[in-house]
Write a protein that holds these residues in place. Sequence first.
Motif, mmCIF file in Angstrom:
data_model
loop_
_atom_site.group_PDB
_atom_site.id
_atom_site.type_symbol
_atom_site.label_atom_id
_atom_site.label_comp_id
_atom_site.label_asym_id
_atom_site.label_seq_id
_atom_site.Cartn_x
_atom_site.Cartn_y
_atom_site.Cartn_z
ATOM 1 N N UNK A 165 -9.229 -9.442 1.706
ATOM 2 C CA UNK A 165 -8.043 -9.960 2.373
ATOM 3 C C UNK A 165 -8.037 -11.486 2.384
ATOM 4 N N UNK A 166 -9.197 -12.097 2.605
ATOM 5 C CA UNK A 166 -9.278 -13.561 2.618
ATOM 6 C C UNK A 166 -8.975 -14.140 1.240
ATOM 7 N N UNK A 167 -9.495 -13.478 0.202
ATOM 8 C CA UNK A 167 -9.234 -13.943 -1.158
ATOM 9 C C UNK A 167 -7.749 -13.797 -1.502
ATOM 10 N N UNK A 168 -7.140 -12.694 -1.052
ATOM 11 C CA UNK A 168 -5.710 -12.484 -1.301
ATOM 12 C C UNK A 168 -4.876 -13.521 -0.558
ATOM 13 N N UNK A 169 -5.287 -13.868 0.651
ATOM 14 C CA UNK A 169 -4.557 -14.892 1.415
ATOM 15 C C UNK A 169 -4.626 -16.239 0.695
ATOM 16 N N UNK A 170 -5.815 -16.601 0.218
ATOM 17 C CA UNK A 170 -5.962 -17.874 -0.495
ATOM 18 C C UNK A 170 -5.087 -17.899 -1.742
ATOM 19 N N UNK A 171 -5.008 -16.768 -2.431
ATOM 20 C CA UNK A 171 -4.186 -16.710 -3.634
ATOM 21 C C UNK A 171 -2.706 -16.805 -3.276
ATOM 22 N N UNK A 172 -2.300 -16.127 -2.195
ATOM 23 C CA UNK A 172 -0.895 -16.166 -1.780
ATOM 24 C C UNK A 172 -0.466 -17.585 -1.421
ATOM 25 N N UNK A 173 -1.371 -18.346 -0.814
ATOM 26 C CA UNK A 173 -1.068 -19.732 -0.479
ATOM 27 C C UNK A 173 -0.971 -20.584 -1.731
ATOM 28 N N UNK A 174 -1.914 -20.369 -2.664
ATOM 29 C CA UNK A 174 -1.960 -21.183 -3.884
ATOM 30 C C UNK A 174 -0.900 -20.775 -4.900
ATOM 31 N N UNK A 175 -0.536 -19.486 -4.911
ATOM 32 C CA UNK A 175 0.423 -18.968 -5.887
ATOM 33 C C UNK A 175 1.522 -18.191 -5.167
ATOM 34 N N UNK A 176 2.464 -18.882 -4.528
ATOM 35 C CA UNK A 176 3.503 -18.175 -3.762
ATOM 36 C C UNK A 176 4.407 -17.297 -4.615
ATOM 37 N N UNK A 177 4.399 -17.482 -5.934
ATOM 38 C CA UNK A 177 5.192 -16.630 -6.824
ATOM 39 C C UNK A 177 4.339 -15.585 -7.533
ATOM 40 N N UNK A 178 3.129 -15.361 -7.035
ATOM 41 C CA UNK A 178 2.224 -14.398 -7.671
ATOM 42 C C UNK A 178 2.868 -13.010 -7.726
ATOM 43 N N UNK A 179 2.576 -12.298 -8.790
ATOM 44 C CA UNK A 179 3.124 -10.961 -8.974
ATOM 45 C C UNK A 179 2.227 -9.912 -8.316
ATOM 46 N N UNK A 180 2.843 -8.898 -7.749
ATOM 47 C CA UNK A 180 2.148 -7.697 -7.286
ATOM 48 C C UNK A 180 2.835 -6.535 -8.004
ATOM 49 N N UNK A 181 2.361 -6.172 -9.189
ATOM 50 C CA UNK A 181 3.115 -5.283 -10.080
ATOM 51 C C UNK A 181 3.510 -3.936 -9.484
ATOM 52 N N UNK A 182 2.720 -3.420 -8.553
ATOM 53 C CA UNK A 182 3.044 -2.098 -8.017
ATOM 54 C C UNK A 182 3.948 -2.155 -6.782
ATOM 55 N N UNK A 183 4.240 -3.384 -6.311
ATOM 56 C CA UNK A 183 5.098 -3.510 -5.137
ATOM 57 C C UNK A 183 6.505 -3.033 -5.485
ATOM 58 N N UNK A 184 7.032 -2.123 -4.685
ATOM 59 C CA UNK A 184 8.302 -1.468 -5.018
ATOM 60 C C UNK A 184 9.201 -1.386 -3.792
ATOM 61 N N UNK A 185 10.446 -1.740 -4.013
ATOM 62 C CA UNK A 185 11.451 -1.579 -2.955
ATOM 63 C C UNK A 185 12.133 -0.235 -3.149
ATOM 64 N N UNK A 186 12.322 0.475 -2.050
ATOM 65 C CA UNK A 186 12.952 1.796 -2.069
ATOM 66 C C UNK A 186 14.199 1.780 -1.183
ATOM 67 N N UNK A 187 15.104 2.703 -1.470
ATOM 68 C CA UNK A 187 16.302 2.869 -0.647
ATOM 69 C C UNK A 187 16.456 4.353 -0.296
ATOM 70 N N UNK A 188 16.571 4.630 0.994
ATOM 71 C CA UNK A 188 16.938 5.979 1.431
ATOM 72 C C UNK A 188 18.462 6.049 1.427
ATOM 73 N N UNK A 189 19.013 6.856 0.532
ATOM 74 C CA UNK A 189 20.458 7.045 0.465
ATOM 75 C C UNK A 189 20.830 8.122 1.481
ATOM 76 N N UNK A 190 21.531 7.754 2.546
ATOM 77 C CA UNK A 190 21.684 8.685 3.669
ATOM 78 C C UNK A 190 22.584 9.880 3.359
ATOM 79 N N UNK A 191 22.020 11.060 3.614
ATOM 80 C CA UNK A 191 22.824 12.280 3.594
ATOM 81 C C UNK A 191 23.220 12.650 5.015
ATOM 82 N N UNK A 192 22.346 12.304 5.981
ATOM 83 C CA UNK A 192 22.611 12.523 7.397
ATOM 84 C C UNK A 192 22.101 11.318 8.183
#
Length: 228
Positions: A165-192
């Motif tokens: 977690x500490x290494x990831x935090x340091x990278x996030x600070x140094x590379x704010x545009x870093x890619x997280x390839x598996x990060x996915x946005x989802x949408x629940x299309x409401x039926x109810x």
Amino acid sequence: MTDDTAQRSFRDLLRAQRVWDTELPAFDPEAAPPAPLALFHTWFAGAVAAGQPEPHAMALATADTEGLPDVRTLLLHDADERGWHFASHATSAKGHQLAARPHAALGFYWPAQGRQVRVRGPVVRCTPAESHADLHARSTGALAAALTGAQSEVVGSVAELHRTADAAWDRAVAEPDAEAPTWTRYVVEPAEVEFFQGDARRRHVRLRYRRTEGGGTGGDWTRELLWP
């Protein structure tokens, strides 16, 4: 303290709890809008105004490959005409479950106003560009968490968790545009979508919206008042 004493102590504590020790708002279902999104926006704003902590927190329920239910709490990222948005790693437990069974249910609970909202429907994955934009619109901490990339996997120790977690935090600070390839946005299309307004005398009001058959994301809605 014996096991029986501990159990009695827990039950006494549980039964001593009270619900809605505050004045609750009224809800007239006859005045509700024809579609659920506008009402959700209004209720969300009301929860914020009432001081509800973390009103964007919601329960996400999915089913595993055997059809057994699973649930966890995460944050709402948007609610628009497409549906209710959230994000996670596609390689996480929920990501695998949604890939196999792309349906989900959401639950919001705002005790400051005695209100609940439930959403059910199919789930679709957003484009990689949308997922990238979603991640980089969030905080450094959110990016750091995404960069660990091992969500739901077994971790060997707390020390290993902290190092990664500490290494990831340091990278996030140094590379704010870093890619997280598996990060996915989802949408629940409401039926109810169901809106629940609690009442101190247990005259709860439940209003359910059901999407008209074949209506699609822009279709019509049927409104139904339910017994509590």
